[in-house]
Design an enzyme around this catalytic site. Sequence first.
Site, short mmCIF file in Angstrom:
data_model
loop_
_atom_site.label_atom_id
_atom_site.label_comp_id
_atom_site.label_asym_id
_atom_site.label_seq_id
_atom_site.Cartn_x
_atom_site.Cartn_y
_atom_site.Cartn_z
CG ASP A 206 -62.47 73.72 49.28
OD1 ASP A 206 -60.29 72.95 49.36
OD2 ASP A 206 -62.10 73.39 51.26
CD GLU A 256 -63.12 76.51 52.91
OE1 GLU A 256 -62.15 76.63 54.49
OE2 GLU A 256 -62.04 76.24 51.21
CG HIS A 328 -63.47 69.66 57.96
ND1 HIS A 328 -65.07 70.94 57.01
CD2 HIS A 328 -62.99 69.88 56.82
CE1 HIS A 328 -64.56 71.81 56.52
NE2 HIS A 328 -63.13 70.94 55.92
CG ASP A 329 -61.31 72.99 57.83
OD1 ASP A 329 -61.37 74.30 56.74
OD2 ASP A 329 -60.51 72.13 58.01
O1 TEU Z 1 -59.92 74.70 53.81
C1 TEU Z 1 -59.65 75.81 53.87
C2 TEU Z 1 -58.59 76.57 55.05
O2 TEU Z 1 -59.49 77.68 54.96
C3 TEU Z 1 -57.82 75.87 55.88
O3 TEU Z 1 -57.09 75.66 54.96
C4 TEU Z 1 -57.60 76.50 56.79
O4 TEU Z 1 -57.34 77.81 57.00
C5 TEU Z 1 -57.89 75.67 57.93
O5 TEU Z 1 -57.78 74.20 57.45
C6 TEU Z 1 -57.58 75.93 59.33
O6 TEU Z 1 -57.11 75.36 60.05
C7 TEU Z 1 -59.96 73.99 52.58
C8 TEU Z 1 -60.90 72.87 53.65
O7 TEU Z 1 -62.27 73.47 54.46
C9 TEU Z 1 -59.98 72.18 54.46
O8 TEU Z 1 -60.81 70.93 55.28
C10 TEU Z 1 -58.76 71.14 53.54
O9 TEU Z 1 -57.91 71.42 54.07
C11 TEU Z 1 -58.65 72.71 52.39
O10 TEU Z 1 -59.10 73.31 51.99
C12 TEU Z 1 -57.68 72.49 51.37
O11 TEU Z 1 -58.20 71.60 50.92
#
Ligand code: TEU
Length: 657
Positions: A206, A256, A328-329
């Site tokens: 992450d 990521e 999921h984002d």
């Molecule tokens: O996501 C990082 C990230 O890229 C996201 O914050 C993205 O920019 C945003 O969600 C877009 O809407 C990671 C995980 O995938 C995310 O679910 C977490 O919320 C975040 O890190 C913090 O751990």
Amino acid sequence: MTMEGRARPERAWWKEAIVYQIYPRSFFDASGDGVGDLAGVLAKLDYLQALGVDAVWLSPIYRSPGADHGYDVSDYREIDPQFGTMADFERLVREADARGIRLVLDLVVNHTSDEHPWFYASRQGIVPYRDFYIWRTGKNGGLPNRWRSVFGGPAWTYVPERNAYYLHLFSPKQPDLNWDLPAVRQEVYRLMRFWLEKGVAGFRMDVINAIGKPELDDETDAVGFERVINHPKAFRYLEEMYEAVLKGADLLTVGETPGVTPEHAWRYAALGRGPLGMIFPFEHMTVDIGATKWEPAPFDVVRWKRVLFRWQTKLEGRAWPALYLGNHDQPRPVSRFGDDGEYRVAAAKLLAALLLLQKGTPFVYQGEEIGMTNVRFPSIDDYRDIETLNFYREGRERGVAEETLMAAIHRMSRDNARTPMQWSAGKNAGFTSGTPWIRVNPNYREINVEAAWADPESVLHFYRALIALRKRVPALVYGRLVPLCPDDPAVIAFLREDEAGPWLVALNLSPVPTTWPLPRPIAGRPMVRVLDNRHRPPAYWDPATPIPVAWGDGEAAAFAEVGGGKAAGGPEIGAPGERPPERGGHGAGPSTFAGEGRRETPVGAAGPDGKQTAADVRRGSWEVERPEAFRLGPYEARVYRMAPPGHRRRRPGEGDG
Ligand code: TEU
């Protein structure tokens, strides 16, 4: 090129794998408490096996207060009780392994939860945890700097016990770890080994490009996250992690990394050297957004293609791509890049071809395989995602109109991807016998696994055919990608080629028919259509189903590749029309390329009218075509196998062997 002990063989299981991402809260709830769980994943393993999945990436399952639904971990060595127990997890590893499926965990170590014992101790200034997080005193009675959190508000929170502020690039309940402290890094390496010893096959890491923090006396008024990413320290710490944990372990590792370029990929995931196996790019996820994700920008196919193909060509021979269109984002791909109305099925299949036929490891997010769509919940009360709720609250505080905010949320909220998986047309889409933690998308009666399984022309079986094809054809894994028609406003087309000859993929990403004149030198070359999203797909998951080849002029030619694929000695898994496989199914043999050591045997010709019937398709016999142009219908997708270069035109009567 090797660097001391870093050489990696060209082939690797994770390059040939299909990875399926599961967001456990929303996958399947076996306990009836309305939240998905590990027993639910266990119950669906045969479904995943029949889909052709080789690895499952599980979004966080660790103990967590759930402020960011698991991306705020309070104990890295415990399964959150909502998801089950460690015994459930160990059983899942075993049962998945029995089906040739590996488990990949989400490593969330840029930050912890503020309810993690480390942070409690750090707040009290207890050594050695005192410096486990990033503390700064305020400036001029105010915040240490003007950075904002990704989820809105300042990126700093004051703690009276420390008379200082701690940094959190995300929510205040997600304090950033101080990776400059060796003890923090050693803790991370220990917990990685803990899970590897339990049979975990890798990690999705992450926001891993945010772990190296620059000097913090930065006066810029910005999202702090954007100010810290890709710092040289991040590369250094990942190199150290590689030496300490990853080296020689044949793991799937994917970082990521929002805000990276292909050049960063060369460093984070250099072929044969690492430190990571892959990274997730984000550029292709920004073509339809403005200054922030909530401000739309027109979706332009040409611009999108340019980004996709620049990454493909720039990573060729330098780094192995990680492919995704959703997670999921992100909103649901068919709603975002395709059409979730009249052409939903065709568009979802087209996006499947784009995802699974580019070069790299495809990550399929739960529900994409049945073409799940965005949801338009009428009220903010139906939403659960911290980012969405903060956006709405801040918008209202600034006087932004309800409908403006809801329109943005309908388009881009992360909850679009987090509504429960739609298994059937039954209660709660078959997700839970309880009350789902978030409402089910009302279109579940039409879009669900049970209906898709029973329909041979469904998005689901198209995914299965594509996945099986990719497993049987080395060119579709290791073959170089050659972009075609970069300026065509609707058609995305490319070749995948290796020594066995090229494959052509042609996709009309628009709701209107279009004619695509084939470029030289492929115009007029013999080719055979292997798959399209207009016909019931051949059962390529069954090794007895031949894959056509295109050489041998003027005759309907089809040559079979046999071997591999079917579970050794097991019955055919999941022929269309049957009920989706449930637990108690059959283990799949290890997947190497189906047909390795294959032999060629001719089968059946075209039908009496020369036209191909679905039966012919199933029998895998297609007409050899020599097209000069394609007339592609709305969201039409076609996959062709072309005669290898230098294929010589055969003179009538010359040896047909
Ligand atoms: O996501 C990082 C990230 O890229 C996201 O914050 C993205 O920019 C945003 O969600 C877009 O809407 C990671 C995980 O995938 C995310 O679910 C977490 O919320 C975040 O890190 C913090 O751990």
